[in-house]
Design a protein around this motif. Structure first.
Motif, PDB file in Angstrom:
ATOM      1  N   SER A   1       0.833  -1.205   0.000  1.00  0.00           N
ATOM      2  CA  SER A   1       0.000   0.000   0.000  1.00  0.00           C
ATOM      3  C   SER A   1       0.868   1.255   0.000  1.00  0.00           C
ATOM      4  O   SER A   1       0.529   2.245  -0.660  1.00  0.00           O
ATOM      5  CB  SER A   1      -0.950   0.005   1.191  1.00  0.00           C
ATOM      6  N   GLN A   2       2.007   1.240   0.698  1.00  0.00           N
ATOM      7  CA  GLN A   2       2.910   2.389   0.679  1.00  0.00           C
ATOM      8  C   GLN A   2       3.490   2.607  -0.710  1.00  0.00           C
ATOM      9  O   GLN A   2       3.641   3.744  -1.156  1.00  0.00           O
ATOM     10  CB  GLN A   2       4.043   2.197   1.689  1.00  0.00           C
ATOM     11  N   LEU A   3       3.791   1.521  -1.395  1.00  0.00           N
ATOM     12  CA  LEU A   3       4.314   1.628  -2.761  1.00  0.00           C
ATOM     13  C   LEU A   3       3.276   2.240  -3.686  1.00  0.00           C
ATOM     14  O   LEU A   3       3.577   3.118  -4.494  1.00  0.00           O
ATOM     15  CB  LEU A   3       4.734   0.251  -3.282  1.00  0.00           C
ATOM     16  N   LEU A   4       2.042   1.795  -3.559  1.00  0.00           N
ATOM     17  CA  LEU A   4       0.985   2.321  -4.420  1.00  0.00           C
ATOM     18  C   LEU A   4       0.715   3.795  -4.136  1.00  0.00           C
ATOM     19  O   LEU A   4       0.443   4.571  -5.054  1.00  0.00           O
ATOM     20  CB  LEU A   4      -0.295   1.495  -4.246  1.00  0.00           C
ATOM     21  N   GLU A   5       0.787   4.210  -2.865  1.00  0.00           N
ATOM     22  CA  GLU A   5       0.568   5.612  -2.515  1.00  0.00           C
ATOM     23  C   GLU A   5       1.678   6.507  -3.063  1.00  0.00           C
ATOM     24  O   GLU A   5       1.430   7.616  -3.522  1.00  0.00           O
ATOM     25  CB  GLU A   5       0.504   5.778  -1.002  1.00  0.00           C
ATOM     26  N   GLY A   6       2.914   6.023  -3.024  1.00  0.00           N
ATOM     27  CA  GLY A   6       4.039   6.842  -3.446  1.00  0.00           C
ATOM     28  C   GLY A   6       4.392   6.728  -4.908  1.00  0.00           C
ATOM     29  O   GLY A   6       5.302   7.405  -5.389  1.00  0.00           O
ATOM     30  N   ALA A   7       3.701   5.879  -5.638  1.00  0.00           N
ATOM     31  CA  ALA A   7       4.046   5.650  -7.043  1.00  0.00           C
ATOM     32  C   ALA A   7       3.825   6.889  -7.904  1.00  0.00           C
ATOM     33  O   ALA A   7       4.561   7.110  -8.869  1.00  0.00           O
ATOM     34  CB  ALA A   7       3.240   4.478  -7.593  1.00  0.00           C
ATOM     35  N   ALA A   8       2.858   7.712  -7.573  1.00  0.00           N
ATOM     36  CA  ALA A   8       2.580   8.901  -8.380  1.00  0.00           C
ATOM     37  C   ALA A   8       3.739   9.894  -8.316  1.00  0.00           C
ATOM     38  O   ALA A   8       3.983  10.626  -9.273  1.00  0.00           O
ATOM     39  CB  ALA A   8       1.296   9.571  -7.904  1.00  0.00           C
ATOM     40  N   GLY A   9       4.469   9.913  -7.213  1.00  0.00           N
ATOM     41  CA  GLY A   9       5.591  10.828  -7.059  1.00  0.00           C
ATOM     42  C   GLY A   9       6.744  10.519  -7.992  1.00  0.00           C
ATOM     43  O   GLY A   9       7.558  11.386  -8.288  1.00  0.00           O
ATOM     44  N   VAL A  10       6.818   9.302  -8.491  1.00  0.00           N
ATOM     45  CA  VAL A  10       7.903   8.912  -9.392  1.00  0.00           C
ATOM     46  C   VAL A  10       7.800   9.663 -10.716  1.00  0.00           C
ATOM     47  O   VAL A  10       8.799  10.006 -11.331  1.00  0.00           O
ATOM     48  CB  VAL A  10       7.872   7.387  -9.630  1.00  0.00           C
ATOM     49  N   PHE A  11       6.596   9.975 -11.116  1.00  0.00           N
ATOM     50  CA  PHE A  11       6.376  10.604 -12.416  1.00  0.00           C
ATOM     51  C   PHE A  11       6.181  12.110 -12.307  1.00  0.00           C
ATOM     52  O   PHE A  11       5.579  12.727 -13.172  1.00  0.00           O
ATOM     53  CB  PHE A  11       5.169   9.962 -13.100  1.00  0.00           C
ATOM     54  N   GLY A  12       6.682  12.710 -11.241  1.00  0.00           N
ATOM     55  CA  GLY A  12       6.672  14.159 -11.139  1.00  0.00           C
ATOM     56  C   GLY A  12       5.423  14.731 -10.516  1.00  0.00           C
ATOM     57  O   GLY A  12       5.216  15.920 -10.575  1.00  0.00           O
ATOM     58  N   GLY A  13       4.607  13.921  -9.900  1.00  0.00           N
ATOM     59  CA  GLY A  13       3.418  14.426  -9.225  1.00  0.00           C
ATOM     60  C   GLY A  13       3.786  15.063  -7.907  1.00  0.00           C
ATOM     61  O   GLY A  13       4.944  15.342  -7.618  1.00  0.00           O
TER      62      GLY A  13
END
Length: 103
Positions: free
Chosen positions: A47-59
């Motif tokens: 769940s932590q990975l899914l929450e932080g995944a958007a930050g990888v693409f500049g969000g």
């Protein structure tokens, strides 16, 4: 049964476990046994990975703290005010004999 000492896992290990869970090739219990962690921990890391995944693409990333807006003019004014107050009090205390003149 003796308790195992607390372990600290690296971020790379957590990501590896969470990605393995996302792939879905093995069940949650199989992954927990394979990586020697509790099943709840695997779910939490996923769940932590899914929450932080958007930050990888500049969000909007939580890992990048926003800089506090600092008003430099206000800070300089406050420094000036405190300097004037300190000079005034130093002079007053020196005249009253409560502060030595050689500082």
């Amino acid at each position: 049964m003796s308790r195992r000492p607390r372990r600290n896992h690296t971020a790379a290990f957590k990501a590896k476990v969470a990605l393995a869970e996302l792939k879905g090739e093995k069940t949650l219990l199989e992954l927990a046994q394979q990586f020697d962690v509790h099943a709840n921990q695997v779910t939490q890391w996923k769940s932590q990975l899914l929450e932080g995944a958007a930050g990888v693409f500049g969000g909007d990333a939580k890992a990048e703290p926003a800089e506090a807006a600092v008003d430099v003019k206000t800070l300089h004014a406050k420094i000036g005010q405190l300097t004037v107050e300190n000079d005034f009090l130093e002079g007053a205390l020196t005249k009253a004999g409560l502060l030595s003149a050689r500082r």
